[in-house]
Design an enzyme around this catalytic site. Structure first.
Site, PDB file in Angstrom:
ATOM      1  N   PRO A 239       0.789  -1.221   0.000  1.00  0.00           N
ATOM      2  CA  PRO A 239       0.000   0.000   0.000  1.00  0.00           C
ATOM      3  C   PRO A 239       0.831   1.286   0.000  1.00  0.00           C
ATOM      4  O   PRO A 239       1.888   1.348   0.621  1.00  0.00           O
ATOM      5  CB  PRO A 239      -0.821  -0.103   1.289  1.00  0.00           C
ATOM      6  CG  PRO A 239      -0.109  -1.102   2.129  1.00  0.00           C
ATOM      7  CD  PRO A 239       0.535  -2.063   1.174  1.00  0.00           C
ATOM      8  N   ASN A 240       0.313   2.244  -0.711  1.00  0.00           N
ATOM      9  CA  ASN A 240       0.859   3.613  -0.801  1.00  0.00           C
ATOM     10  C   ASN A 240       2.127   3.715  -1.647  1.00  0.00           C
ATOM     11  O   ASN A 240       2.624   4.820  -1.890  1.00  0.00           O
ATOM     12  CB  ASN A 240       1.106   4.210   0.596  1.00  0.00           C
ATOM     13  CG  ASN A 240      -0.172   4.290   1.408  1.00  0.00           C
ATOM     14  OD1 ASN A 240      -1.158   4.819   0.920  1.00  0.00           O
ATOM     15  ND2 ASN A 240      -0.181   3.738   2.602  1.00  0.00           N
TER      16      ASN A 240
ATOM     17  N   GLU B  39      12.439  -9.743   1.247  1.00  0.00           N
ATOM     18  CA  GLU B  39      11.697  -8.557   1.714  1.00  0.00           C
ATOM     19  C   GLU B  39      12.560  -7.324   1.493  1.00  0.00           C
ATOM     20  O   GLU B  39      13.738  -7.324   1.870  1.00  0.00           O
ATOM     21  CB  GLU B  39      11.402  -8.743   3.212  1.00  0.00           C
ATOM     22  CG  GLU B  39      10.771  -7.521   3.866  1.00  0.00           C
ATOM     23  CD  GLU B  39      10.592  -7.717   5.373  1.00  0.00           C
ATOM     24  OE1 GLU B  39      10.672  -8.866   5.870  1.00  0.00           O
ATOM     25  OE2 GLU B  39      10.398  -6.702   6.049  1.00  0.00           O
TER      26      GLU B  39
ATOM     27  N   ARG C  64       5.365  10.945  -2.486  1.00  0.00           N
ATOM     28  CA  ARG C  64       5.098  10.576  -1.086  1.00  0.00           C
ATOM     29  C   ARG C  64       6.359  10.748  -0.227  1.00  0.00           C
ATOM     30  O   ARG C  64       7.356  10.041  -0.444  1.00  0.00           O
ATOM     31  CB  ARG C  64       4.668   9.108  -1.045  1.00  0.00           C
ATOM     32  CG  ARG C  64       4.469   8.569   0.340  1.00  0.00           C
ATOM     33  CD  ARG C  64       4.324   7.056   0.342  1.00  0.00           C
ATOM     34  NE  ARG C  64       4.127   6.583   1.686  1.00  0.00           N
ATOM     35  CZ  ARG C  64       4.336   5.324   2.074  1.00  0.00           C
ATOM     36  NH1 ARG C  64       4.739   4.423   1.199  1.00  0.00           N
ATOM     37  NH2 ARG C  64       4.156   4.996   3.318  1.00  0.00           N
TER      38      ARG C  64
ATOM     39  N   ARG D 154      13.786   4.078  12.271  1.00  0.00           N
ATOM     40  CA  ARG D 154      12.641   4.988  12.251  1.00  0.00           C
ATOM     41  C   ARG D 154      11.805   4.802  13.531  1.00  0.00           C
ATOM     42  O   ARG D 154      12.362   4.503  14.577  1.00  0.00           O
ATOM     43  CB  ARG D 154      11.831   4.744  10.970  1.00  0.00           C
ATOM     44  CG  ARG D 154      12.658   4.989   9.694  1.00  0.00           C
ATOM     45  CD  ARG D 154      11.836   4.781   8.440  1.00  0.00           C
ATOM     46  NE  ARG D 154      10.695   5.697   8.399  1.00  0.00           N
ATOM     47  CZ  ARG D 154       9.670   5.563   7.547  1.00  0.00           C
ATOM     48  NH1 ARG D 154       9.650   4.555   6.689  1.00  0.00           N
ATOM     49  NH2 ARG D 154       8.677   6.437   7.564  1.00  0.00           N
TER      50      ARG D 154
ATOM     51  N   HIS E  28      12.746  -2.854   1.564  1.00  0.00           N
ATOM     52  CA  HIS E  28      12.178  -1.565   1.956  1.00  0.00           C
ATOM     53  C   HIS E  28      13.099  -0.464   1.454  1.00  0.00           C
ATOM     54  O   HIS E  28      14.329  -0.606   1.510  1.00  0.00           O
ATOM     55  CB  HIS E  28      12.076  -1.438   3.482  1.00  0.00           C
ATOM     56  CG  HIS E  28      11.229  -2.502   4.078  1.00  0.00           C
ATOM     57  ND1 HIS E  28       9.862  -2.449   4.080  1.00  0.00           N
ATOM     58  CD2 HIS E  28      11.555  -3.675   4.673  1.00  0.00           C
ATOM     59  CE1 HIS E  28       9.378  -3.530   4.662  1.00  0.00           C
ATOM     60  NE2 HIS E  28      10.387  -4.302   5.020  1.00  0.00           N
TER      61      HIS E  28
ATOM     62  N   ASN F 193       7.882  -5.726  -1.245  1.00  0.00           N
ATOM     63  CA  ASN F 193       7.882  -4.645  -0.267  1.00  0.00           C
ATOM     64  C   ASN F 193       6.455  -4.576   0.263  1.00  0.00           C
ATOM     65  O   ASN F 193       5.579  -4.002  -0.384  1.00  0.00           O
ATOM     66  CB  ASN F 193       8.291  -3.317  -0.913  1.00  0.00           C
ATOM     67  CG  ASN F 193       8.326  -2.190   0.113  1.00  0.00           C
ATOM     68  OD1 ASN F 193       7.877  -2.363   1.247  1.00  0.00           O
ATOM     69  ND2 ASN F 193       8.858  -1.045  -0.275  1.00  0.00           N
TER      70      ASN F 193
ATOM     71  N   TYR G 259      11.421   8.515   1.288  1.00  0.00           N
ATOM     72  CA  TYR G 259      11.365   7.449   0.279  1.00  0.00           C
ATOM     73  C   TYR G 259      12.044   7.799  -1.049  1.00  0.00           C
ATOM     74  O   TYR G 259      12.088   6.960  -1.955  1.00  0.00           O
ATOM     75  CB  TYR G 259       9.898   7.063   0.022  1.00  0.00           C
ATOM     76  CG  TYR G 259       9.220   6.525   1.261  1.00  0.00           C
ATOM     77  CD1 TYR G 259       9.673   5.362   1.868  1.00  0.00           C
ATOM     78  CD2 TYR G 259       8.131   7.187   1.840  1.00  0.00           C
ATOM     79  CE1 TYR G 259       9.078   4.876   3.022  1.00  0.00           C
ATOM     80  CE2 TYR G 259       7.524   6.699   2.989  1.00  0.00           C
ATOM     81  CZ  TYR G 259       8.007   5.543   3.571  1.00  0.00           C
ATOM     82  OH  TYR G 259       7.413   5.051   4.709  1.00  0.00           O
TER      83      TYR G 259
ATOM     84  N   ALA H  35       3.309  -0.900   4.706  1.00  0.00           N
ATOM     85  CA  ALA H  35       2.795  -0.887   6.083  1.00  0.00           C
ATOM     86  C   ALA H  35       2.370  -2.277   6.557  1.00  0.00           C
ATOM     87  O   ALA H  35       2.392  -2.563   7.767  1.00  0.00           O
ATOM     88  CB  ALA H  35       1.627   0.089   6.186  1.00  0.00           C
TER      89      ALA H  35
HETATM   90  C1  DQA Z   1       8.375   0.901   3.596  1.00  0.00           C
HETATM   91  C2  DQA Z   1       8.544   1.089   5.105  1.00  0.00           C
HETATM   92  C3  DQA Z   1       7.203   0.892   5.815  1.00  0.00           C
HETATM   93  O1  DQA Z   1       7.375   1.090   7.226  1.00  0.00           O
HETATM   94  C4  DQA Z   1       6.182   1.882   5.324  1.00  0.00           C
HETATM   95  O2  DQA Z   1       4.932   1.639   5.918  1.00  0.00           O
HETATM   96  C5  DQA Z   1       6.077   1.914   3.841  1.00  0.00           C
HETATM   97  C6  DQA Z   1       7.295   1.794   3.031  1.00  0.00           C
HETATM   98  C7  DQA Z   1       9.686   1.220   2.840  1.00  0.00           C
HETATM   99  O3  DQA Z   1       9.787   0.792   1.690  1.00  0.00           O
HETATM  100  O4  DQA Z   1      10.566   1.895   3.382  1.00  0.00           O
HETATM  101  O5  DQA Z   1       5.001   2.119   3.286  1.00  0.00           O
HETATM  102  O6  DQA Z   1       8.067  -0.456   3.352  1.00  0.00           O
END
Ligand code: DQA
Length: 148
Positions: free
Chosen positions: A13-14, A101, A21, A110, A103, A77, A26, A80
């Site tokens: 998501p997002n 995985e 964003r 963080r 990120h 990835n 990011y 959240a």
């Molecule tokens: C994320 C890190 C997560 O904590 C966050 O909710 C994201 C992006 C990253 O790629 O750094 O949406 O996965």
């Protein structure tokens, strides 16, 4: 020459908002840019990618289940859902495909709630903190694992 491995790439998501964003966290690369870089690297490594972004937990679970018998590994990835989703972790454990995985940000540097990953214990490994390069490093790592 036909591709050596099929790899499912999942963005949670997002991540469709990347580029605008929270660029301080990011970076400014868009999701399209990340997918283009991944596709270019996939060509060099002679692997084929199936790429999906979804804001919905169930859609990600469906995609993981659908990878069984279709893909050799998963690059994900979970965004959240990393920190909340037992369902995604269980799906990865159920299909038993090597999963990496990734990120963009360093989730260990963080907010404390980001330090926990439900997925990490069932993943081959986790790469975080390298911005868009985390995906490329993750793909290289996954392909190395598949070559063994
Ligand atoms: C994320 C890190 C997560 O904590 C966050 O909710 C994201 C992006 C990253 O790629 O750094 O949406 O996965």
């Amino acid at each position: 020459m036909s591709a050596r491995f099929q790899i499912l790439v999942l963005h949670g998501p997002n991540l469709n908002l990347l580029g605008t964003r929270e660029p301080g966290v990011y970076g400014s690369t868009t999701l399209e840019g990340i997918n283009e870089a991944l596709t270019e690297l996939a060509g060099e490594l002679n692997v084929e990618l199936k790429i999906l972004q979804s804001n919905h937990e169930g859609a990600l679970v469906d995609a993981i289940q659908g990878a069984r018998g279709e893909c050799h590994g998963i690059l994900i990835n979970p965004a959240a859902y990393t920190h909340t989703s037992v369902a995604i972790r269980d799906a990865v454990a159920a299909v038993a495909l090597p999963t990496v995985e990734v990120h963009l940000s360093n989730i260990h540097a963080r907010e404390p709630f980001r330090e926990q990953s439900y997925l990490a214990p069932v993943a081959v490994g986790q790469i975080c903190g390298f911005g868009a390069d985390s995906y490329l490093l993750g793909l290289r790592g996954l392909v190395k694992r598949l070559e063994k």
